[in-house]
Every structure is written in C-alpha cells, then in structure tokens.
Write an enzyme that holds these catalytic residues in place. Structure first.
Site, mmCIF file in Angstrom:
data_model
loop_
_atom_site.group_PDB
_atom_site.id
_atom_site.type_symbol
_atom_site.label_atom_id
_atom_site.label_comp_id
_atom_site.label_asym_id
_atom_site.label_seq_id
_atom_site.Cartn_x
_atom_site.Cartn_y
_atom_site.Cartn_z
ATOM 1 N N HIS A 149 15.559 0.166 1.859
ATOM 2 C CA HIS A 149 15.477 1.208 2.894
ATOM 3 C C HIS A 149 16.832 1.373 3.582
ATOM 4 C CE1 HIS A 149 11.136 1.662 2.468
ATOM 5 N NE2 HIS A 149 11.014 0.345 2.502
ATOM 6 N N SER B 105 2.531 0.974 0.434
ATOM 7 C CA SER B 105 2.158 2.199 1.140
ATOM 8 C C SER B 105 0.645 2.247 1.336
ATOM 9 C CB SER B 105 2.618 3.424 0.351
ATOM 10 O OG SER B 105 4.027 3.502 0.296
ATOM 11 N N ILE C 57 4.583 -3.661 8.223
ATOM 12 C CA ILE C 57 3.147 -3.711 8.517
ATOM 13 C C ILE C 57 2.380 -4.612 7.537
ATOM 14 C CG2 ILE C 57 1.035 -2.322 8.592
ATOM 15 C CD1 ILE C 57 2.682 -0.033 9.766
ATOM 16 N N ARG D 111 5.111 -12.508 3.599
ATOM 17 C CA ARG D 111 5.020 -12.313 2.161
ATOM 18 C C ARG D 111 6.104 -13.124 1.442
ATOM 19 N NH1 ARG D 111 5.266 -5.846 2.325
ATOM 20 N NH2 ARG D 111 6.591 -6.415 4.108
ATOM 21 N N TYR E 206 12.874 -4.539 -1.320
ATOM 22 C CA TYR E 206 12.905 -3.322 -0.525
ATOM 23 C C TYR E 206 14.214 -3.298 0.255
ATOM 24 C CZ TYR E 206 7.902 -2.497 -1.280
ATOM 25 O OH TYR E 206 6.680 -2.248 -1.848
ATOM 26 N N VAL F 211 0.414 6.774 1.742
ATOM 27 C CA VAL F 211 0.120 6.288 3.088
ATOM 28 C C VAL F 211 -0.934 7.172 3.739
ATOM 29 C CG1 VAL F 211 1.032 5.935 5.412
ATOM 30 C CG2 VAL F 211 2.371 5.203 3.432
ATOM 31 N N ILE G 289 8.883 4.304 9.725
ATOM 32 C CA ILE G 289 9.985 3.674 10.459
ATOM 33 C C ILE G 289 10.985 2.988 9.533
ATOM 34 C CG2 ILE G 289 8.811 1.472 10.877
ATOM 35 C CD1 ILE G 289 11.041 3.459 13.362
ATOM 36 N N GLU H 213 11.828 0.720 -3.352
ATOM 37 C CA GLU H 213 11.302 2.000 -2.861
ATOM 38 C C GLU H 213 11.895 3.224 -3.540
ATOM 39 O OE1 GLU H 213 14.905 1.236 -0.323
ATOM 40 O OE2 GLU H 213 13.244 0.018 -1.063
ATOM 41 N N VAL I 32 6.207 -0.981 13.739
ATOM 42 C CA VAL I 32 6.508 -2.212 13.015
ATOM 43 C C VAL I 32 6.976 -1.859 11.607
ATOM 44 C CG1 VAL I 32 5.538 -4.350 12.091
ATOM 45 C CG2 VAL I 32 4.896 -3.576 14.385
ATOM 46 N N ALA I 33 8.128 -2.419 11.227
ATOM 47 C CA ALA I 33 8.737 -2.029 9.957
ATOM 48 C C ALA I 33 8.222 -2.814 8.757
ATOM 49 C CB ALA I 33 10.260 -2.186 10.054
#
Length: 379
Positions: free
Chosen positions: A96, A133, A300, A15, A94, A178, A268, A118, A297-298
């Site tokens: 996290h 999500s 996806i 991305r 993002y 999600v 994750i 987020e 996978v962080a």
C-alpha cells in the site's frame, strides 16, 4: 532459496505470513524456510508446528533478514524494520505504497525487490487482496454497530432496530469485494443497506445475489449529500489498484451527518476515501470530528488472525513458491500476475500509480530488470 517469515510488529497485528502447510510445500521443492520465534502463536500455530513442517526457528528478526533472500510478511515494513532490509532482497507482502512516500523511498534506496499482494492481478482479479477485503468488509458492520452504542459516544442506535423501531441505515461506498461482504453482514444484522457505486455491472450483480434489504444507487456528489443526513453508518470501500483512494466525503460534508454516526474507512490502507480520515490502531481505533466517529484501523483483519491468516496464506503460497522455484527475474518473465505485483525493483518504481502519486519517475519493469543488483549470499 532461503525464505524468511518474521514476526509482525505493526500494532496488534496478529497474523503471520505463512502457515505450516505452506512451509511443507516450500520444503518439498527444496527451499529452506526460517521463521521468527513466536511469529505464528496468535494465529494458532506454535513453533513446534513449524518445526514439524520443516522450518528453522530463529530468535530475532535480524537473523531472518540477514539470512534470507525472500521475506514473506503480512503488513508493510514498519520504521523499525527499515534498516533490516537488504539490497536485492525479495519482499512479498502488502505494501500500500501510495500513501507512504517514506517507505517507497526506503525500498528504492535499499534496492529491494518489493512485490505487493494488493497489486498482483490475475485475469482481472486481485487474488491476494480479495481474501482480506472479504474479512475487512465482514468486520466493518460489526465494529460500526459496536461504536454506535452510547457508551462509546455513538448515537445509541441499534443496527437491527426493534419491533416498531426502524433499523440503522448503512451506506456503503464502493461495489467491490469489501462492499459486497459488508453489505451481506449488515443486511444479515437487519440494517437497511444502500450501496453507492459507479460500476453498473457490479451493482447489478450485487442486487441479484444479495438480500432484499439491500439497494444500490449510482454515485455522485449531489446524491451523496442528499443521503448522508439519513444514515447512521458509512462504510468506505473504494479501491483503485495501486492508487490513493479518492476523497469522496469532504470535511465540509461532516456537517451533513447525524451526530453520533460512524464512518468505517476500510480504504485507509490507500489513504482513505474520507478527507478527515487518518490511520488508527486497534489500541485507539476511533476518533471524533464534528460529532462523527471515525474508525480507520489499517489492519482490520489482524484482529481475527485464526481466520485471516489461513485465508491469506492459502492464497499467497502458490505465488511464493513460484517466485522461489524460478527466482524473481524468471518468475516475472513467465507470470504476468507476479509481474503486476512488483512495485519497486533495484531502486526503480515499477508501478505507475505509485510513481504518479509520489511524483517519481516510472520505469517499466522489463526495461530495468537487468539493472537490478543480484542478491549476495551471506553465511
């Protein structure tokens, strides 16, 4: 304001932080946009597209970080990017941070203004988390179905079943975006879907809007342990804004699973809601523990960049433009949504869950905003 879009360096992250239409919007407001060469190629936009929209294409990430007051990304800075960050630079991406103490410390030390997609909230919504999500939820049943195949060491169960043969049973833990997206796709593939959550209102809404092969059940440990031996796929879809995800399935519970079943831990990014989860990559997406496959996978949505880049960039550009138009200080004063997105500023942690998770002092942003350093313009 000078705004920079570097190329993503996380493993197989395709991305990009902005699309040409976003460049045009920022340029129309008088801002300069710089993008690293090749940053948008995997998302369907080449350098010529960005130049046509008014962006300046630079060769290296260092040039981007050196020249720009605001950096717009997709994923959190990777270790090789830490030294590129500069004091008072705005980082909009993002983050996290709850499971990443090292990055939190770097952002403090660098005195970066770190605004996380987020945690940005508007009218009880997470407008910058929701698009990804949705995509992560829709992808989860697809990858789960693939890894159930025998050639990947899965159980060999076909998610849809067949005439005279029952379909796979899918357990989704959570009741947000999600969960809804995963349930819709899993049900569409013919699976028997069970959503386990604690938000009765959300679960009621899911029952009313989703297909009949989806049911809901209230989440508690006793019920979870009774259900686990019956399922083929577990999708972890728990998110608490800014906090580490709670560990709802323990290591001991793996003994309850069928051999060859699979866990897809979409949580994750926030540390995972399965005790045995650890981040994986698109290069090595799964690992096996106690006969259970784990897909963790962080990033996806990074595998579907033509879709996910546009969904994300269309959502973020409005906030990026407001930050650029007003400057971050005035933007947070005027816009509660942007205020809620600031996780670190001027060396202070300004997000309470992140501070609590890492045992760091929490500071209300409005109390320290005047102590934050000013950005120094470099020629």
């Amino acid at each position: 304001m000078k705004i920079g879009i570097p190329r993503e360096v996380k493993t197989r992250e395709y991305r990009v932080g902005m699309i040409p239409s976003g460049v045009e919007q920022l340029r129309a407001s008088g801002h300069e946009v710089y993008i690293q060469k090749g940053a948008g190629e995997k998302s369907g936009f080449d350098d010529a597209d960005y130049r046509e929209a008014g962006a300046i294409v630079l060769e290296s990430a260092k040039e981007i970080y050196d020249q720009c007051e605001m950096i717009i990304k997709v994923k959190e800075p990777q270790p090789e990017e830490y030294d590129l960050l500069r004091p008072a630079q705005i980082l909009f991406t993002y983050l996290h941070l709850a499971p990443v103490p090292d990055l939190t410390r770097v952002l403090q030390e660098k005195q970066v203004i770190a605004i996380a997609y987020e945690t940005l909230q508007e009218e009880n919504r997470l407008p910058l988390l929701d698009p990804m999500s949705q995509i992560a939820g829709e992808v989860a049943p697809l990858v789960a179905s693939y890894f159930l195949s025998a050639h990947t060491q899965g159980s060999g169960v076909l998610i849809s079943g067949a005439t005279g043969v029952a379909p796979a049973k899918v357990l989704i833990i959570g009741s947000g975006t999600v969960a809804k997206s995963a349930a819709k796709v899993a049900a569409g593939m013919g699976a028997d879907v069970l959503i386990m959550g604690r938000n009765r209102s959300a679960m009621s809404n899911l029952e009313e809007t989703l297909p009949e092969n989806i049911s809901t059940i209230y989440s508690n440990r006793y019920t979870l342990e009774k259900i686990l031996p019956t399922v083929d796929i577990v999708i972890g879809a728990v998110y608490i804004t800014g906090e580490r995800a709670p560990k709802l399935i323990t290591k001991e519970m793996l003994s309850l699973f069928k051999k060859g079943s699979i866990i897809v831990d979409v949580s994750i990014d926030q540390g995972g809601c399965i005790e045995t989860s650890r981040p994986t990559t698109h290069e090595e997406p799964v690992f096996e523990m106690d006969g259970v496959l784990h897909y963790c996978v962080a990033n996806i949505p990074g595998s579907y960049p033509l879709t996910s880049t546009q969904a994300l960039a269309n959502a973020t550009v409005k906030y990026a433009k407001r930050i650029a138009d007003l400057g971050w200080r005035e933007a947070v004063k005027q816009d509660d949504a942007i205020y809620s997105g600031v996780n670190v500023a001027g060396g202070f942690v300004t997000n309470a869950p992140v501070a609590k998770t890492h045992g760091i002092a929490y500071h209300e942003l409005r109390d320290i905003i005047d102590q934050c350093p000013l950005y120094e313009v470099h020629s």
